[in-house]
Scaffold this motif. Sequence first.
Motif, PDB file in Angstrom:
ATOM      1  N   MET B   1      58.558  33.819 -70.269  1.00 29.95           N
ATOM      2  CA  MET B   1      59.374  32.387 -70.388  1.00 29.95           C
ATOM      3  C   MET B   1      59.788  32.309 -69.053  1.00 29.95           C
ATOM      4  SD  MET B   1      61.486  31.374 -73.754  1.00 29.95           S
ATOM      5  CE  MET B   1      61.461  32.687 -75.028  1.00 29.95           C
ATOM      6  N   ASP B   2      59.597  31.033 -68.563  1.00 26.02           N
ATOM      7  CA  ASP B   2      60.256  30.707 -67.064  1.00 26.02           C
ATOM      8  C   ASP B   2      61.446  29.983 -67.544  1.00 26.02           C
ATOM      9  OD1 ASP B   2      59.045  27.523 -66.704  1.00 26.02           O
ATOM     10  OD2 ASP B   2      58.217  28.790 -68.386  1.00 26.02           O
ATOM     11  N   LEU B   3      62.136  29.738 -66.156  1.00 25.50           N
ATOM     12  CA  LEU B   3      63.544  29.335 -66.285  1.00 25.50           C
ATOM     13  C   LEU B   3      63.703  27.813 -66.904  1.00 25.50           C
ATOM     14  CD1 LEU B   3      65.408  30.559 -62.999  1.00 25.50           C
ATOM     15  CD2 LEU B   3      65.869  31.033 -65.375  1.00 25.50           C
ATOM     16  N   ASP B   4      62.626  26.976 -66.459  1.00 23.82           N
ATOM     17  CA  ASP B   4      62.700  25.804 -66.971  1.00 23.82           C
ATOM     18  C   ASP B   4      62.556  25.666 -68.606  1.00 23.82           C
ATOM     19  OD1 ASP B   4      62.602  24.194 -64.665  1.00 23.82           O
ATOM     20  OD2 ASP B   4      60.604  23.803 -64.760  1.00 23.82           O
ATOM     21  N   LEU B   5      61.739  26.455 -69.088  1.00 24.08           N
ATOM     22  CA  LEU B   5      61.677  26.590 -70.523  1.00 24.08           C
ATOM     23  C   LEU B   5      63.047  26.837 -71.155  1.00 24.08           C
ATOM     24  CD1 LEU B   5      59.842  26.078 -73.017  1.00 24.08           C
ATOM     25  CD2 LEU B   5      59.150  28.480 -72.961  1.00 24.08           C
ATOM     26  N   ILE B   6      63.703  27.979 -70.597  1.00 24.93           N
ATOM     27  CA  ILE B   6      64.809  28.242 -71.090  1.00 24.93           C
ATOM     28  C   ILE B   6      66.012  27.227 -70.721  1.00 24.93           C
ATOM     29  CG2 ILE B   6      66.777  29.798 -70.986  1.00 24.93           C
ATOM     30  CD1 ILE B   6      64.776  32.041 -69.904  1.00 24.93           C
ATOM     31  N   SER B   7      65.947  26.662 -69.808  1.00 25.00           N
ATOM     32  CA  SER B   7      66.694  25.445 -69.527  1.00 25.00           C
ATOM     33  C   SER B   7      66.684  24.106 -70.562  1.00 25.00           C
ATOM     34  CB  SER B   7      66.576  24.935 -67.995  1.00 25.00           C
ATOM     35  OG  SER B   7      67.114  23.714 -67.909  1.00 25.00           O
ATOM     36  N   ASN B   8      65.170  23.906 -70.820  1.00 26.51           N
ATOM     37  CA  ASN B   8      65.079  22.920 -72.036  1.00 26.51           C
ATOM     38  C   ASN B   8      65.463  23.206 -73.240  1.00 26.51           C
ATOM     39  OD1 ASN B   8      63.574  20.930 -70.310  1.00 26.51           O
ATOM     40  ND2 ASN B   8      61.836  21.987 -70.185  1.00 26.51           N
ATOM     41  N   ILE B   9      65.314  24.560 -73.566  1.00 25.47           N
ATOM     42  CA  ILE B   9      65.734  25.055 -75.017  1.00 25.47           C
ATOM     43  C   ILE B   9      67.284  24.936 -74.956  1.00 25.47           C
ATOM     44  CG2 ILE B   9      65.955  27.071 -76.203  1.00 25.47           C
ATOM     45  CD1 ILE B   9      63.218  28.086 -75.328  1.00 25.47           C
ATOM     46  N   LEU B  10      67.872  25.175 -73.944  1.00 23.31           N
ATOM     47  CA  LEU B  10      69.487  25.155 -73.935  1.00 23.31           C
ATOM     48  C   LEU B  10      69.894  23.588 -74.040  1.00 23.31           C
ATOM     49  CD1 LEU B  10      70.394  27.964 -71.391  1.00 23.31           C
ATOM     50  CD2 LEU B  10      70.674  27.956 -73.751  1.00 23.31           C
ATOM     51  N   TYR B  11      69.113  23.058 -73.469  1.00 22.03           N
ATOM     52  CA  TYR B  11      69.355  21.438 -73.399  1.00 22.03           C
ATOM     53  C   TYR B  11      69.337  20.763 -74.858  1.00 22.03           C
ATOM     54  CZ  TYR B  11      68.592  16.335 -72.726  1.00 22.03           C
ATOM     55  OH  TYR B  11      68.364  15.138 -72.744  1.00 22.03           O
ATOM     56  N   ALA B  12      67.927  21.279 -75.351  1.00 19.38           N
ATOM     57  CA  ALA B  12      67.852  20.759 -76.900  1.00 19.38           C
ATOM     58  C   ALA B  12      68.880  21.261 -77.847  1.00 19.38           C
ATOM     59  CB  ALA B  12      66.337  21.250 -77.185  1.00 19.38           C
ATOM     60  N   MET B  13      69.260  22.559 -77.675  1.00 16.38           N
ATOM     61  CA  MET B  13      69.952  23.364 -78.503  1.00 16.38           C
ATOM     62  C   MET B  13      71.242  22.441 -78.541  1.00 16.38           C
ATOM     63  SD  MET B  13      72.180  26.885 -77.680  1.00 16.38           S
ATOM     64  CE  MET B  13      73.284  26.009 -76.651  1.00 16.38           C
ATOM     65  N   VAL B  14      71.837  21.948 -77.495  1.00 16.21           N
ATOM     66  CA  VAL B  14      73.130  21.317 -77.398  1.00 16.21           C
ATOM     67  C   VAL B  14      72.821  19.856 -78.206  1.00 16.21           C
ATOM     68  CG1 VAL B  14      74.774  19.803 -75.878  1.00 16.21           C
ATOM     69  CG2 VAL B  14      74.057  22.209 -75.490  1.00 16.21           C
ATOM     70  N   ARG B  15      71.732  19.124 -77.732  1.00 11.82           N
ATOM     71  CA  ARG B  15      71.636  18.003 -78.575  1.00 11.82           C
ATOM     72  C   ARG B  15      71.236  17.958 -80.038  1.00 11.82           C
ATOM     73  NH1 ARG B  15      68.847  13.483 -76.929  1.00 11.82           N
ATOM     74  NH2 ARG B  15      67.230  13.698 -78.396  1.00 11.82           N
ATOM     75  N   CYS B  16      70.801  19.167 -80.451  1.00 11.17           N
ATOM     76  CA  CYS B  16      70.438  19.470 -81.965  1.00 11.17           C
ATOM     77  C   CYS B  16      71.854  19.870 -82.283  1.00 11.17           C
ATOM     78  CB  CYS B  16      69.694  20.530 -81.992  1.00 11.17           C
ATOM     79  SG  CYS B  16      68.871  20.800 -83.702  1.00 11.17           S
ATOM     80  N   GLY B  17      72.699  20.498 -81.817  1.00 13.70           N
ATOM     81  CA  GLY B  17      73.757  20.848 -82.520  1.00 13.70           C
ATOM     82  C   GLY B  17      75.296  19.964 -82.607  1.00 13.70           C
ATOM     83  N   THR B  18      74.737  18.685 -81.674  1.00 12.81           N
ATOM     84  CA  THR B  18      76.071  18.032 -81.370  1.00 12.81           C
ATOM     85  C   THR B  18      76.310  17.211 -82.925  1.00 12.81           C
ATOM     86  OG1 THR B  18      75.609  17.451 -79.113  1.00 12.81           O
ATOM     87  CG2 THR B  18      76.729  15.771 -80.161  1.00 12.81           C
ATOM     88  N   PRO B  19      75.408  16.554 -83.633  1.00  9.63           N
ATOM     89  CA  PRO B  19      75.932  16.030 -84.562  1.00  9.63           C
ATOM     90  C   PRO B  19      76.491  16.964 -85.823  1.00  9.63           C
ATOM     91  CG  PRO B  19      73.399  16.225 -84.614  1.00  9.63           C
ATOM     92  CD  PRO B  19      73.919  16.494 -83.500  1.00  9.63           C
ATOM     93  N   LEU B  20      76.053  18.214 -85.813  1.00 14.48           N
ATOM     94  CA  LEU B  20      76.887  19.130 -86.522  1.00 14.48           C
ATOM     95  C   LEU B  20      78.195  19.522 -86.132  1.00 14.48           C
ATOM     96  CD1 LEU B  20      73.901  21.879 -86.989  1.00 14.48           C
ATOM     97  CD2 LEU B  20      74.472  19.984 -88.211  1.00 14.48           C
ATOM     98  N   LEU B  21      78.283  19.445 -84.776  1.00 13.42           N
ATOM     99  CA  LEU B  21      79.675  19.876 -84.119  1.00 13.42           C
ATOM    100  C   LEU B  21      80.651  18.757 -84.733  1.00 13.42           C
ATOM    101  CD1 LEU B  21      81.511  21.534 -82.396  1.00 13.42           C
ATOM    102  CD2 LEU B  21      80.477  20.196 -80.471  1.00 13.42           C
TER     103      LEU B  21
END
Lengths: 360, 308
Positions: B1-21
């Motif tokens: 896994m390259d850094l870009d992919l991890i960075s994208n995953i973390l970005y999507a994680m926050v987006r996905c978690g925001t309504p729940l939060l």
Amino acid sequence: MSIPSLKRLVLGVAAAIGLTATLGAHAADPLKVGFVYIGPIGDHGWTYQHEQGRQALIKQFGDKVQTSFVENVAEGADAERVIRNMAKGGYDLVFTTSFGYMNPTAKVAKQFPKATFEHATGYKQDKNLGTYLSTSYEGRYVGGFLAAKMTKSKKIGYIASFPIPEVIRDINAIQLALDKYNPGTEIKVVWVNSWFDPGKEADAANALIDQGVDVVFQHTDSPAPIQTAERRGVYAIGYASDMAHFGPKAVLTSIVNNWGPHYIRSTQAVIDGNWKSQDYWGGLAEGTIELPISPLVPAEVKTEAEQIIAGIKDGSFHPFAGPILDQKGDVRIAAGSVASNAELAGMNYYVKGISAQLPQ
Amino acid sequence: MDLDLISNILYAMVRCGTPLLLVALGELVCEKTGVLNLGQEGMMLFGAVIGFIVAFSTGSLWLGVLLACLAGILLAALFALVALGCQANQVATGLALTIFGIGLSAFVGSAWVGKPLTGFEPLAIPLLSDIPLIGHMLFNQDVLVYLSFALFALITWALLKSRLGLILQAVGENPNAASAMGLPVMRVRTLAVLFGGAMAGMAGAYLSLAYTPMWAQNMSAGRGWIALALVVFASWRVLRVLLGAYLFGLASILHLVAQGIGISIPANLLAMLPYVATIVVLVLLSRDAVRTRLYAPVSLGQPWRGGH
């Protein structure tokens, strides 16, 4: 109380009234036609198109038919109750519009031999139970051709719902088109385990685009993947309804289901008393599928796509013409023959060229 | 896994978690005062549809967010009237509110289906968004996500460090004692319920104006219920609510990314992953039963009649 459950209550009351109403029934009574929907009629996708079909039915027959629908019906026990309520309520013809309604529909059809049932996308028939589907694989093949011509990264994404033959068949059709028109192009499949969850569909589209996909297909019912493709500047192929206005710079074509003609035909047959159980497959030739091709597609590619469409329509070309090999390399459809409807209806293997494993 | 992919995953994680939060924070405040409102899904959907209609009609996304919050407050007021005012069963009232909200939003929004809208676009914060890995995740989001960060900080401070937090807790632990101390129990509970409504409405607006800018019936697809469960599994502790929301987001995204990469794990198992991972982690954190009981509001879900 939500609208769906309110409708169920109304249906229940209608069932009680229906018992007395049938005693005094005479020929001038309107034919009662019921529809069971998997999603909300406002999904702007699969269920929306069935609702358009119901509207076409009303337009055609006016007060000769009396229609109603129940939306957001979960597949399984819930569906059985809704379908049974319709049958009890004196509905003469019931359309159940999702694959997972197959067993509930078959069960209720046995219990109500006088009512007529039609189930979309399934394979179980009975004396009073017919099936119908749109051969969306034809649209997928043409979509696959457009994807093959338009991709730069040679990576195509597919947002899939559940591993049932209908979905697997469509993925295979795209792979066959990619093999022919841009060999070496990879299709990445992501299963979201839902027919309708805009957020998840958008997440899946983002995940695919992050991995280099530049054409996104969907086998789910919301326009969220199209919006995501538009935002991220990649192409997409719409599904079920024309989704072009959600992504004017993204949508190459949409595989539009047009159910109206079939609903009108079946209803007419029931009114005339000559309805027969059949397995109806409607595609490009029958007008059950339409493919509005976007101006984003260059003229020469569009011309070639139209030739493929013409070939499918006149029968000179079939996407599943043999030889077709599965992933192991075994011949599934022999050279010189085309897949039969039964073979297509039971398709449970990926064709050669797809690297992912089919979920078990 | 390259850094870009991890960075994208973390970005999507926050987006996905925001309504729940957002929903979970509102419900946390509400439950801290001893009120259990299961109407989150309904309030969220009503907020989503009102937010969309207002933003679409006026062209102002912020006005949409504001009225989405008010829509959530409106439904929450209905809950407060029935469950607090008339001391009805909170579980039944909350369930009814969810069913009502789903139907009402579908009814109100039927003419707005299939209308495209340009929602909140990501707003990169200069310099900070270039930090490797976490820059994209924390500083390249849309404004509603930034707002959720701010609200989280504010609520954390209020619950843990302020007098307000003590008042909320006192009302939730022992309303009779709180009342005897001169705290306006009913008013505190009502305001907490209304605050929960505003947060659920905002979460709805996040869905219909930022996450997937459109209106579709049932578009929250169960997120309100997940948020409710998060509050319980986080054992009513605000930092764990954040952890749970993002963990759920991360697992949801990972299961999609893994499939794209071609990791062959059965899809059903992957689909379970967000639920399982979140529950396991939060249960492990809360395995000390005595301490967990310390954080659970004692009077949760019990009607309270004033006038002692």
